[in-house]
Motif scaffolding. Structure first.
Motif, PDB file in Angstrom:
ATOM      1  N   MET A   1       0.843  -1.187   0.000  1.00 24.58           N
ATOM      2  CA  MET A   1       0.000   0.000   0.000  1.00 24.58           C
ATOM      3  C   MET A   1       0.884   1.244   0.000  1.00 24.58           C
ATOM      4  O   MET A   1       2.094   1.152   0.178  1.00 24.58           O
TER       5      MET A   1
ATOM      6  N   THR B   1      -6.044  -7.656   1.207  1.00 27.45           N
ATOM      7  CA  THR B   1      -7.165  -7.077   0.467  1.00 27.45           C
ATOM      8  C   THR B   1      -8.441  -7.189   1.289  1.00 27.45           C
ATOM      9  O   THR B   1      -8.843  -8.282   1.698  1.00 27.45           O
TER      10      THR B   1
ATOM     11  N   SER C   1      -1.683  -1.069  -6.334  1.00 26.33           N
ATOM     12  CA  SER C   1      -2.817  -0.657  -7.168  1.00 26.33           C
ATOM     13  C   SER C   1      -2.518   0.624  -7.942  1.00 26.33           C
ATOM     14  O   SER C   1      -3.437   1.267  -8.459  1.00 26.33           O
TER      15      SER C   1
ATOM     16  N   HIS D   1      -6.133   4.362  -2.049  1.00 28.78           N
ATOM     17  CA  HIS D   1      -5.398   3.162  -2.434  1.00 28.78           C
ATOM     18  C   HIS D   1      -4.010   3.510  -2.978  1.00 28.78           C
ATOM     19  O   HIS D   1      -3.170   2.625  -3.117  1.00 28.78           O
TER      20      HIS D   1
END
Length: 770
Positions: free
Chosen positions: A573, A629, A745, A690
Motif C-alpha cells: 500500500m 485485500t 494498485s 489506495h
C-alpha cells in the motif's frame, strides 16, 4: 466513599468467588479434545482446505434479504435477531447453537466477571459501533432504519470513528502515567455525552484501537523474516538484543480498564525504553540500537461471510499470489505499468505464511488438559492476514480487548510499567489484585461465538444489481443513464464478467457441466480498471472445517460460490516515510476545503500513507507496507468507515462540522477538493487512498483546498516532510519515489483517475450494490 469500599471488597473477592462465564456445554474437556483434533499433528490441521472433488456441483451461497440484513433489536441480541444475520435456511437447532456466542458478543461484562485490568472495551460489540452514528443513507443500516430501541449494532458493523485520533493526548498523561481513550462508549453502547469531538484539543473519538512497539528493520525474526518487531509485552525474548521484552503491557494500548483503580495504559515513553536511547537518525528514525518506535491504529472489521473465507481452498489462494509481479492482464484502458516501474501490472500479492504455535498440554497422568496457541499455514484472516483460523481472533479479542482468560489462552496480559511525572511506577495494588489465576470463561462461549461468526451470511445484492443478474442477458448493453446501465458499467469497469458472475450468484443459471468461464468471474479478455485483480469477485469453497468436527452450519458454507471480493493476499500500500518513521502518527491536520460552491468545511485531512511497522506476536511474513485485500461483501449495506484503521469516516456527529477530507482526480480535474459528507464521497475517498495522490498539473483547480494535500506552511506538525513535501506526498508518476512508494494498485488507480466523472460514479454505484 461507601461505593468505593464495596468495589474494593468485590475486587478482593474476585479470585475466590468468580465463576467461569459460559454454559460449559459442551464441556471444557470435550472442547479441549476437539481443539486437539482441529490442530492435527502439524501444519494447518483441518484448516488447510482442499479443492472440491472432481464433479462437485457448486451452488450460489444463500444470502440474507437485503432489507432485513443487520436490522437487529436492542442488545444483548436474542434468538429472533439471527434472522437478520445468519443463513436463511439455518435450522432452529443451529440457531440455538449460535445463541451463546451471540449473547456473549453483545453483552457488556463487569470486573466481577473477570473483565477489566487490561481491557479496551466492556464487550466484543464495543469495537463494532459504526452504525450507531451512521449518516442516514438509502439502503444503509443506520439508527433511522432500525427497530424501536435499537441502534442496529451487531457483528456486521465495524469500528466507529467521528474524528482522527490525537496521539498527543492518548499516548501519555504525565500526571497519571497512563494514557487516554480516544473517545468512549458506555456499557449500554451509547456514546459518552462527555466525549470531546474536538480532536485538536483532545483525544478525538474512535472505537479503533492502537498498536505499538519497537521495530528493527535490519534484523530477521526467529522465523527468518526480515524486520523484527518487539511487542514490549514483558515476556517475548528479544532475539536482536538478547534481552527479555520490556514490561510495557504489550503491543495493544489498553485504555478502558473495567477496574476503577487501574490506570488507562500509556504508550511506553521513549525516555524509558532501552531500545530507544541516544539520538535517532533524522532520516530513518532509527536509534543507535537499530530500533525505532512504531505506532498505528486498527479497526474492528464487519464480520460478514467469514465462514466462507475460511472454506476457500488453500490452493486457490496461493494460485492468485504473484509476489514477483510476473502475471499480467488485458485492459482496454491503457497500460501505465512500464512508466510506473512495474514488471507486469504492478500487482504483486503474496500469502502471509503463519507459523504454528499450537501446543498440547497434559497432566502427570498423560491426560490432555489444555491446548494453547493456533495452527499455522496460509493466513486469510486479520488486516494483515496473520491468522489461519477464526478462533485466533476470538481468543485474541477475549484477552486483548476484554481481559478474559480460558483454556486456550490462560495468561493475563502482563501489566505495564507506568510512568508518572516522578518516574516509572507499578500499577496500583488494587488493580494488580484483579488479575485472575484461573480461566474466567468456559470454552463453550468462544466455540459458540466462532459458529456464530462462521454462519453470519452476506446480504443480498441491491435490487438494481440483482435485477441485472437475473435478466436473460446481464452483459447486454443498458442505457448508461439508467440505474441498471450505471451499475452494469461500473461492474465492467471493475473487471467483472457479468455472465460468469450471474451464473455463480443466481440459482439455476449455471449450465450443466459448467460455463467454461473464469472461475472467479473476472473478465480476462478485458479487465478494464482491474479492481478485480485484488478484490477477486467470486471464490469457490471446499468443505468447511465445521463439517469435520460436527460444528453447526457446515452445509451453508461448503461447496458454494461466494462473493467475497478479496484475494485474501497481502499487497503493498502507499507509503510516506516521513509519517512511517515518526514516533507517533501525524497530529490531526485541518485543511479548509470547498466543493462546488458550497460553504467551506474545516476538514480533518486524511493521511495518505498506510505503512506502519506495528504488528502482533504473529508478524509472520508481512511487512509494514503490506495489508490484506479487504473483503467487500456487504460494503453497500453497512457503509463507512473504510480502510484498516477506519480513517475514512462518515459520522453524523461531525459531518456538519469537521468531516474527513482529501483530494480526488478524474479526467477533468486533478486533486480537486473532496469533502466526505455522503456515502459516495466515502467510497470515492477510499478508492483514492489506495495510492498516493496524483502530481498536480494544469488541471488542478484554483479553489480552496485543491492541490497536493501537504500541510499548510503555518502548521506545526510532528511530522517533517522535508523541503519539498509535494515530492513525497504527490510524486511524479515517473519518479523513483513513485516506483517504490506507490502501491500495488498504482496502475489501477491511475486508470481510475483517467476516467470521466460519470464513469467513476458508475464504479461507485456498483460498489453500493454489494
Amino acid at each position: 466513599m461507601r461505593k468505593g469500599l464495596i468495589m474494593v471488597a468485590v475486587l478482593a473477592a474476585v479470585g475466590a468467588l468468580m465463576a467461569e462465564l459460559g454454559s460449559n456445554i459442551p464441556t471444557d474437556n470435550q472442547l479441549v479434545a476437539q481443539r486437539a483434533l482441529e490442530g492435527g499433528a502439524a501444519g494447518a490441521g483441518i484448516f488447510d482446505i482442499v479443492v472440491p472433488p472432481p464433479g462437485t456441483v457448486l451452488e450460489p451461497v444463500k444470502r440474507v434479504p437485503r432489507s432485513k440484513f443487520g436490522i437487529v433489536g436492542p442488545f444483548p441480541l436474542t434468538l429472533q435477531d439471527l434472522d437478520a444475520l445468519v443463513y436463511p435456511d439455518a435450522t432452529l437447532q443451529e440457531r440455538q447453537a449460535f445463541l451463546e456466542g451471540m449473547t456473549f458478543f453483545t453483552t457488556a461484562h463487569t470486573a466481577a466477571e473477570g473483565a477489566g485490568p487490561m481491557a479496551n472495551q466492556p464487550f466484543c460489540l464495543g469495537c463494532h459501533m459504526s452504525s450507531l452514528e451512521a449518516v442516514p443513507t438509502p439502503g444503509v443500516v443506520s439508527p433511522a432504519s432500525c427497530v424501536p430501541g435499537s441502534t442496529c449494532v451487531s457483528l456486521v458493523s465495524r469500528a466507529a470513528r467521528s474524528t482522527p485520533t490525537n496521539f498527543k493526548f492518548t499516548s501519555f498523561d504525565p500526571l497519571t502515567g497512563g494514557g487516554q481513550p480516544a473517545g468512549h462508549v458506555l456499557a449500554d453502547g451509547q456514546p459518552d455525552p462527555n466525549d470531546n469531538l474536538d480532536a485538536l484539543n483532545g483525544p478525538g473519538r474512535t472505537a479503533a484501537f492502537t498498536v505499538s512497539g519497537d521495530f528493527d528493520p535490519s534484523h530477521v525474526d526467529a522465523l527468518g523474516n526480515p524486520g523484527f518487531f518487539d511487542p514490549l509485552d514483558g515476556a517475548t525474548n528479544n532475539i536482536v538484543t538478547g534481552l527479555t521484552s520490556q514490561p510495557f503491557g504489550g503491543f495493544v494500548q489498553h485504555t478502558r480498564p473495567s477496574i476503577p483503580e487501574c490506570v488507562p495504559k500509556p504508550i511506553a515513553p521513549v525516555a524509558f525504553d532501552v531500545n530507544l536511547q541516544g539520538t535517532p537518525d533524522p532520516k530513518t528514525g532509527l536509534y543507535p540500537s537499530g530500533f525505532r518506535r512504531t505506532v498505528g491504529e486498527r479497526a474492528g472489521p464487519p464480520y460478514i461471510g467469514r465462514g466462507l473465507m475460511e472454506a476457500v481452498p488453500t490452493a486457490d489462494i496461493l494460485a492468485n499470489a504473484d509476489p514477483g509481479d510476473t502475471q499480467g492482464h488485458n485492459s482496454s484502458l491503457g497500460n501505465y505499468a512500464a512508466s510506473l516501474g512495474c514488471k507486469s501490472d504492478c500487482i504483486s500479492g503474496k500469502a502471509n505464511m503463519i507459523p504454528r504455535t499450537l501446543v498440547l498440554h497434559t497432566d502427570p497422568n498423560g491426560n490432555l488438559t489444555s491446548v494453547t496457541g493456533f495452527v499455522g499455514g496460509v493466513g486469510r484472516f486479520g488486516l494483515r492476514a496473520n491468522g489461519v483460523e477464526i478462533m485466533q481472533f476470538i481468543i485474541g479479542g477475549l484477552q486483548g480487548e476484554l481481559s478474559f482468560t480460558n483454556l486456550i489462552n490462560g495468561k493475563e496480559i502482563n501489566f505495564p510499567t507506568l510512568f508518572p511525572s516522578t518516574g516509572p511506577a507499578p500499577e496500583p495494588a488494587a488493580c494488580l489484585a484483579a488479575a485472575s489465576t484461573s480461566p474466567e470463561i468456559h470454552l463453550s462461549s468462544p466455540f459458540s461465538e466462532r459458529s456464530f461468526i462462521r454462519n453470519t451470511a452476506p446480504p443480498e445484492f441491491g435490487n438494481t444489481l440483482l435485477h441485472l443478474l437475473k435478466s436473460p442477458h446481464p452483459a447486454m448493453y443498458r442505457d448508461i443513464h439508467s440505474k441498471e446501465g450505471k451499475v452494469q458499467r461500473g461492474a465492467k469497469l471493475f473487471g467483472i464478467d457479468l455472465v460468469a458472475f450471474a451464473n455463480r450468484m443466481i440459482a439455476g443459471r449455471m449450465p450443466a457441466g459448467g460455463d467454461g468461464r473464469d472461475l472467479h468471474a473476472i473478465n480476462q479478455a478485458d479487465r478494464k480498471l482491474d479492481c478485480a485483480g485484488c478484490h477477486t469477485p467470486i471464490h469457490r469453497t471446499g468443505q468447511s472445517p465445521a463439517a469435520l468436527t460436527g460444528d453447526p452450519g457446515a452445509e451453508h458454507l461448503s461447496f458454494v460460490w461466494a462473493p467475497i471480493f478479496s484475494d485474501l493476499l497481502l499487497h503493498k500500500m502507499p507509503v510516506i516515510n516521513a509519517e512511517r518513521f515518526a514516533q507517533r502518527p501525524r497530529d490531526p491536520l485541518v485543511i479548509a476545503r470547498q466543493v462546488d460552491g458550497s460553504r467551506p468545511f474545516e476538514t480533518f485531512d486524511l493521511p495518505r500513507s498506510f505503512a506502519d511497522d506495528a504488528f502482533s506476536n504473529l508478524k509472520a511474513t508481512a511487512r509494514g507496507q503490506e495489508f490484506r485485500t479487504a473483503p467487500l461483501m456487504g460494503l453497500g449495506r453497512m457503509g463507512a468507515p473504510f480502510l484498516h484503521d477506519a480513517r475514512v469516516y462518515l459520522s453524523s456527529l461531525t459531518v456538519n462540522s469537521n468531516p474527513a477530507g482529501t483530494v480526488t482526480t478524474n479526467s477533468k480535474v486533478t486533486n480537486a477538493p473532496l469533502v466526505v459528507r455522503i456515502l459516495d464521497d466515502a467510497i470515492r475517498a477510499a478508492i483514492e487512498l489506495h495510492d498516493l495522490p496524483a502530481p498536480d498539473d494544469e488541471n488542478t483547480p484554483d479553489v480552496l483546498g485543491a492541490g497536493c494535500p501537504v500541510p499548510p506552511a503555518n502548521s506545526s506538525s510532528n511530522v517533517s516532510y522535508g523541503s519539498s513535501p509535494q515530492a513525497v506526498i504527490c510524486p511524479p508518476y515517473n519518479s523513483n519515489v513513485s516506483k517504490t512508494h506507490r502501491s500495488d494498485s498504482r496502475e489501477v488507480i491511475r486508470r481510475f483517475r483517467a476516467l470521466s466523472p460519470e464513469d467513476q460514479q458508475a464504479v461507485i454505484e456498483f460498489l453500493k450494490q454489494l
